[in-house]
Scaffold this motif. Sequence first.
Motif, PDB file in Angstrom:
ATOM      1  N   GLU A  17     -96.316  95.810 -30.376  1.00  0.00           N
ATOM      2  CA  GLU A  17     -95.132  96.397 -30.174  1.00  0.00           C
ATOM      3  C   GLU A  17     -95.105  97.534 -29.005  1.00  0.00           C
ATOM      4  OE1 GLU A  17     -92.822  99.369 -33.191  1.00  0.00           O
ATOM      5  OE2 GLU A  17     -93.768  97.722 -34.004  1.00  0.00           O
ATOM      6  N   ASP A  18     -96.031  98.102 -28.800  1.00  0.00           N
ATOM      7  CA  ASP A  18     -96.188  99.046 -27.710  1.00  0.00           C
ATOM      8  C   ASP A  18     -96.234  98.519 -26.414  1.00  0.00           C
ATOM      9  OD1 ASP A  18     -96.664 101.593 -26.922  1.00  0.00           O
ATOM     10  OD2 ASP A  18     -98.797 101.120 -26.327  1.00  0.00           O
ATOM     11  N   LEU A  19     -97.062  97.417 -26.171  1.00  0.00           N
ATOM     12  CA  LEU A  19     -97.225  96.766 -25.002  1.00  0.00           C
ATOM     13  C   LEU A  19     -95.793  95.861 -24.672  1.00  0.00           C
ATOM     14  CD1 LEU A  19    -100.957  95.600 -24.575  1.00  0.00           C
ATOM     15  CD2 LEU A  19     -99.718  97.823 -23.836  1.00  0.00           C
ATOM     16  N   ASN A  20     -95.272  95.440 -25.396  1.00  0.00           N
ATOM     17  CA  ASN A  20     -93.948  94.727 -25.244  1.00  0.00           C
ATOM     18  C   ASN A  20     -92.944  95.451 -24.524  1.00  0.00           C
ATOM     19  OD1 ASN A  20     -91.998  92.330 -25.549  1.00  0.00           O
ATOM     20  ND2 ASN A  20     -90.904  93.709 -26.994  1.00  0.00           N
ATOM     21  N   GLN A  21     -93.191  96.841 -24.757  1.00  0.00           N
ATOM     22  CA  GLN A  21     -92.220  97.631 -24.105  1.00  0.00           C
ATOM     23  C   GLN A  21     -92.495  98.086 -22.615  1.00  0.00           C
ATOM     24  OE1 GLN A  21     -88.999  98.499 -25.198  1.00  0.00           O
ATOM     25  NE2 GLN A  21     -89.839  97.116 -26.971  1.00  0.00           N
ATOM     26  N   ARG A  22     -94.051  98.188 -22.606  1.00  0.00           N
ATOM     27  CA  ARG A  22     -94.437  98.831 -21.140  1.00  0.00           C
ATOM     28  C   ARG A  22     -95.063  97.944 -20.294  1.00  0.00           C
ATOM     29  NH1 ARG A  22     -98.676 103.206 -22.059  1.00  0.00           N
ATOM     30  NH2 ARG A  22     -97.546 103.684 -24.317  1.00  0.00           N
ATOM     31  N   ALA A  23     -95.653  96.771 -20.782  1.00  0.00           N
ATOM     32  CA  ALA A  23     -96.315  95.767 -19.920  1.00  0.00           C
ATOM     33  C   ALA A  23     -95.311  94.990 -19.168  1.00  0.00           C
ATOM     34  CB  ALA A  23     -97.323  95.083 -20.656  1.00  0.00           C
ATOM     35  N   LEU A  24     -95.797  94.866 -17.543  1.00  0.00           N
ATOM     36  CA  LEU A  24     -95.310  94.041 -16.851  1.00  0.00           C
ATOM     37  C   LEU A  24     -95.614  93.065 -17.119  1.00  0.00           C
ATOM     38  CD1 LEU A  24     -95.355  96.302 -13.549  1.00  0.00           C
ATOM     39  CD2 LEU A  24     -93.688  96.288 -15.062  1.00  0.00           C
ATOM     40  N   ARG A  25     -94.673  91.649 -16.780  1.00  0.00           N
ATOM     41  CA  ARG A  25     -94.928  90.522 -17.082  1.00  0.00           C
ATOM     42  C   ARG A  25     -95.709  89.852 -15.780  1.00  0.00           C
ATOM     43  NH1 ARG A  25     -93.203  92.869 -21.456  1.00  0.00           N
ATOM     44  NH2 ARG A  25     -92.258  91.544 -22.645  1.00  0.00           N
ATOM     45  N   ARG A  26     -96.515  89.224 -15.815  1.00  0.00           N
ATOM     46  CA  ARG A  26     -97.331  88.355 -14.829  1.00  0.00           C
ATOM     47  C   ARG A  26     -97.454  86.802 -15.274  1.00  0.00           C
ATOM     48  NH1 ARG A  26     -95.023  91.749 -12.511  1.00  0.00           N
ATOM     49  NH2 ARG A  26     -95.977  93.143 -11.205  1.00  0.00           N
ATOM     50  N   ILE A  27     -97.749  85.800 -14.367  1.00  0.00           N
ATOM     51  CA  ILE A  27     -98.156  84.680 -14.612  1.00  0.00           C
ATOM     52  C   ILE A  27     -99.567  84.373 -14.377  1.00  0.00           C
ATOM     53  CG2 ILE A  27     -97.998  82.153 -14.123  1.00  0.00           C
ATOM     54  CD1 ILE A  27     -94.923  82.601 -13.235  1.00  0.00           C
ATOM     55  N   ALA A  28    -100.144  83.928 -15.170  1.00  0.00           N
ATOM     56  CA  ALA A  28    -101.771  83.463 -15.143  1.00  0.00           C
ATOM     57  C   ALA A  28    -101.869  81.980 -15.919  1.00  0.00           C
ATOM     58  CB  ALA A  28    -102.662  84.298 -15.881  1.00  0.00           C
ATOM     59  N   VAL A  29    -102.527  81.188 -15.208  1.00  0.00           N
ATOM     60  CA  VAL A  29    -103.176  80.016 -15.440  1.00  0.00           C
ATOM     61  C   VAL A  29    -104.481  80.032 -15.986  1.00  0.00           C
ATOM     62  CG1 VAL A  29    -103.121  77.403 -14.910  1.00  0.00           C
ATOM     63  CG2 VAL A  29    -101.186  78.865 -14.002  1.00  0.00           C
ATOM     64  N   LEU A  30    -104.685  79.598 -17.254  1.00  0.00           N
ATOM     65  CA  LEU A  30    -105.994  80.037 -17.801  1.00  0.00           C
ATOM     66  C   LEU A  30    -106.897  78.584 -17.637  1.00  0.00           C
ATOM     67  CD1 LEU A  30    -105.480  82.384 -20.674  1.00  0.00           C
ATOM     68  CD2 LEU A  30    -105.714  83.044 -18.240  1.00  0.00           C
ATOM     69  N   ASP A  31    -106.245  77.376 -17.899  1.00  0.00           N
ATOM     70  CA  ASP A  31    -106.872  76.242 -18.047  1.00  0.00           C
ATOM     71  C   ASP A  31    -106.275  75.365 -17.019  1.00  0.00           C
ATOM     72  OD1 ASP A  31    -108.443  74.107 -18.473  1.00  0.00           O
ATOM     73  OD2 ASP A  31    -107.658  73.522 -20.536  1.00  0.00           O
ATOM     74  N   PRO A  32    -106.316  75.449 -15.725  1.00  0.00           N
ATOM     75  CA  PRO A  32    -105.764  74.771 -14.546  1.00  0.00           C
ATOM     76  C   PRO A  32    -105.846  73.353 -14.639  1.00  0.00           C
ATOM     77  CG  PRO A  32    -107.477  75.971 -13.696  1.00  0.00           C
ATOM     78  CD  PRO A  32    -107.434  76.222 -15.144  1.00  0.00           C
ATOM     79  N   VAL A  33    -104.647  72.430 -14.284  1.00  0.00           N
ATOM     80  CA  VAL A  33    -104.421  71.204 -13.789  1.00  0.00           C
ATOM     81  C   VAL A  33    -103.678  71.235 -12.682  1.00  0.00           C
ATOM     82  CG1 VAL A  33    -102.788  70.580 -15.565  1.00  0.00           C
ATOM     83  CG2 VAL A  33    -104.380  68.928 -14.629  1.00  0.00           C
ATOM     84  N   LEU A  34    -103.788  70.282 -11.583  1.00  0.00           N
ATOM     85  CA  LEU A  34    -102.885  70.284 -10.560  1.00  0.00           C
ATOM     86  C   LEU A  34    -101.789  69.351 -10.862  1.00  0.00           C
ATOM     87  CD1 LEU A  34    -102.928  71.180  -7.610  1.00  0.00           C
ATOM     88  CD2 LEU A  34    -104.015  69.074  -7.041  1.00  0.00           C
ATOM     89  N   LEU A  35    -100.703  69.983 -10.458  1.00  0.00           N
ATOM     90  CA  LEU A  35     -99.271  69.391 -10.468  1.00  0.00           C
ATOM     91  C   LEU A  35     -98.774  69.094  -9.117  1.00  0.00           C
ATOM     92  CD1 LEU A  35     -96.537  69.695 -13.003  1.00  0.00           C
ATOM     93  CD2 LEU A  35     -95.949  69.898 -10.485  1.00  0.00           C
ATOM     94  N   VAL A  36     -98.594  67.872  -8.498  1.00  0.00           N
ATOM     95  CA  VAL A  36     -97.865  67.781  -7.196  1.00  0.00           C
ATOM     96  C   VAL A  36     -96.481  67.591  -7.318  1.00  0.00           C
ATOM     97  CG1 VAL A  36     -98.341  66.478  -5.101  1.00  0.00           C
ATOM     98  CG2 VAL A  36    -100.174  67.293  -6.477  1.00  0.00           C
TER      99      VAL A  36
END
Length: 558
Positions: free
Chosen positions: A336-355
């Motif tokens: 509830e607290d972080l939903n208001q204050r945390a900036l959104r960013r993208i992370a890929v934790l288990d990557p697979v290549l897409l072409v």
Amino acid sequence: MNTISTATHFIKNIIEEDNRTGKWSGRVETRFPPEPNGYLHIGHAKSICLNFGLAHEYGGTCHLRFDDTNPEKEAQEYVDAIIESVRWLGFDWGQHLHYASDYFDKLYEYAEYLITQGKAYVDSLPAEEIRALRGTLTEAGTNSPYRDRPVAESLDLFRRMRAGEFADGAHVLRAKIDMASPNINLRDPVIYRIRHVHHQRTGDKWCIYPMYDFTHCVSDALEQITHSLCTLEFEDHRPLYDWVLDQLADKVPCHPQQIEFARLNLTYSVMSKRKLIDLVANGLVDGWDDPRMNSLAGLRRRGYTPESIRLFAERIGISKADSWIDMTILEDCLREDLNQRALRRIAVLDPVLLVIDNYPDDQEEICHAPNHPQQPELGKRELKLTKSLYIDRADFMETPSKGFFRLAPDAEVRLRYAYLVKCTHVVKNSQGEITTIHCSYDPATKSGTAGADSRKVKGNIHWLSARHAQPVEIRLYDRLFNDSHPDAENKDYKAALNPDSKQVITGYVEPALLDSLPEQRFQFERHGYFVADRIDTRAGKPVFNRAVSLRNTWAKSV
């Protein structure tokens, strides 16, 4: 600053009545009295918020007082950590930082006074015999043969105890109350014992140290505490608290009121400081600030905020009845607290290549993503789209199950903030693992353009340009225990340790995240809330800890 709930509870009712009757002339003086023999944990946070919160609400003062009466187990490290944690939670004691050792001279003086009044005596029985003579819950205790030792003899022995003439355990000082009392705490409790141990503040001045039950009430009185708030396990100690102060009525400035409330019992946790010390000492965790620990230092490093912990203390309330609080309540307070204050960013934790086969080889295209979907004033950031991308492996299924709306052969999804893509084929290695997913894209469907909604699809997946994505260390933390009540009676809490409570992986993140500062928090879209580790993050080389996963689905969480 949020402190505790404005809702009424029984302690507030007591204070309101005291104020109405003028018992303390409107004063509200509380204290938080930790022992410096370990780090504070989430259970202490409830008491901290209550004591400091009440003082703040009623215009009073809360003291921070260290109960440093057992130097064998105490250390300056713990003092420093406690001070840091209370400050981190957002509370300030002003000039009221105290130590029980500040009162050692007075405590000794009062102990001698009790001897002269026939209210205390030196007992020379071994500790095991003293325990044996205390009796049981159903049988009265038996008087020590030294109970009627002459006052002069007890006083002489006590002074010689202080002078260091005797070995540890040779004698103790006991209050003379009632060996037949139904309350075992009143059966001539020990109030001083010999300990030839160097004290971190008083050095070698003392070789006798007062017991908690004697020290605590006297310290409260000397500091003119009005409401001494304790957890329920001290309820049976209250008669002793009152007895000591009644005997010293002509010596101390006031007689505070001890009030008990229910301690915090949190699922998937152990609250015993002994067990927490054991976890650290035996290397079962990576120290007191291990993000899996329920210590405040651990919670802070995990990514919890002071606001979320104060919200938790407010939400669970104050009562007289013991109850269990589910861990999800604490986790929800952080979400509830972080939903208001945390900036959104993208992370890929288990990557697979897409072409994207029909995307130009050398083309780079700017896509715009909001820093916070509910706070447009925070602006947008740029993501670079290229021919080769990383996506999370879980976002592709070769044989999709029912209800799977992400990428699959011949299925179409939206690359979030970019185009619709359709899987054409996959490439596998010799072990049968997918190494590359090949897609085509529709140039007329870029997000934010006129043709973006020309076709509706159910799936959205996140991505990062393989050319620009940055590898970082990511620590995926989970609950330390996989049993909701790991320290229940007849259970081995160590057997309940979760072997998957910490996983260290290399993931890919947006380039901007390389500039993350220690303790900077983000929502990694669809993965949860993460924090740049406050210890291991270096300039240009962050390490991210998962604070908590997302509770809701993708559509609801962003």
